[in-house]
Scaffold this active site. Structure first.
Site, PDB file in Angstrom:
ATOM      1  CG  ASP A  16      -1.707   1.201   1.420  1.00 26.08           C
ATOM      2  OD1 ASP A  16      -2.311   1.651   0.423  1.00 26.08           O
ATOM      3  OD2 ASP A  16      -1.733   1.750   2.546  1.00 26.08           O
ATOM      4  CG  ASP A  18      -1.304   7.596   0.468  1.00 20.55           C
ATOM      5  OD1 ASP A  18      -0.205   7.865  -0.047  1.00 20.55           O
ATOM      6  OD2 ASP A  18      -2.403   7.855  -0.071  1.00 20.55           O
TER       7      ASP A  18
END
Ligand SMILES: [Mg+2]
Length: 180
Positions: A16, A18
């Site tokens: 992922d 952020d």
């Protein structure tokens, strides 16, 4: 790489973005606000060195919400890539999903199969990059990341600590993937 490895695809570390690579300041999209999560460049380099394709899979509903454009996402991603280069670390591909079922921007108002917790981004990357999901895993900072990993049939590791390198090392993820 043996012929078998190539034939069955490359192992991948899905990340992922952020909250895993860069600090999540809330819909991050401005380079001025960019900061690496501590240990992120070192973790990515360790994954590179272990033989993983490093693939970012990121929901970017800020696009659907009209907060920024897809181009802004690409510019931000490019900034991450440039910043990693000085550490000798590399992301092999960035995938992002700009859609949201309740988008303010009409053309992004789609309940899209690539939006996590659905597995569409992982599955598309696997197909486009010839990845071997049986030797792949995902690291994310939210439950939706882990659900997307499960839906794609790969292990998901929930990162809630503050150093990505320690996390990767601690889970033994930077050792070369095993053949099955
Ligand atoms: Mg996140």
């Amino acid at each position: 790489m043996t012929e078998t490895t190539v034939a069955s695809g490359y192992p991948a570390a899905f990340l992922d973005r952020d909250g895993v690579i860069n600090v999540d300041v809330g819909y991050p999209h401005l380079i001025e606000t960019f900061r690496f999560i501590p240990g992120a460049p070192e973790a990515i380099k360790a994954l590179n060195d272990a033989g993983y394709r490093v693939v970012v899979v990121s929901n970017q509903s800020g696009v659907a919400r009209g907060l920024f454009t897809e181009e802004a996402v690409r510019v931000f991603n490019q900034h991450i890539a440039h910043s990693l280069a000085s550490f000798g670390a590399k992301i092999d591909a960035f995938y992002f999903c700009p859609y949201h079922p309740e988008a303010a921007v009409e053309r992004y108002r789609v309940d899209h199969h690539e939006r996590k917790p659905r597995p569409g981004m992982i599955e598309r990357a696997a197909s486009e990059m010839t990845l071997d999901l049986t030797r792949s895993f995902l690291i994310g900072d939210r439950e939706t990341d882990i659900l997307a990993a499960s839906a794609a049939g790969i292990p998901g590791y929930l990162f809630k600590e503050n150093n990505l390198f320690s996390f990767v090392e601690g889970h033994g993820l930077s050792t070369p993937p095993q053949h099955v």
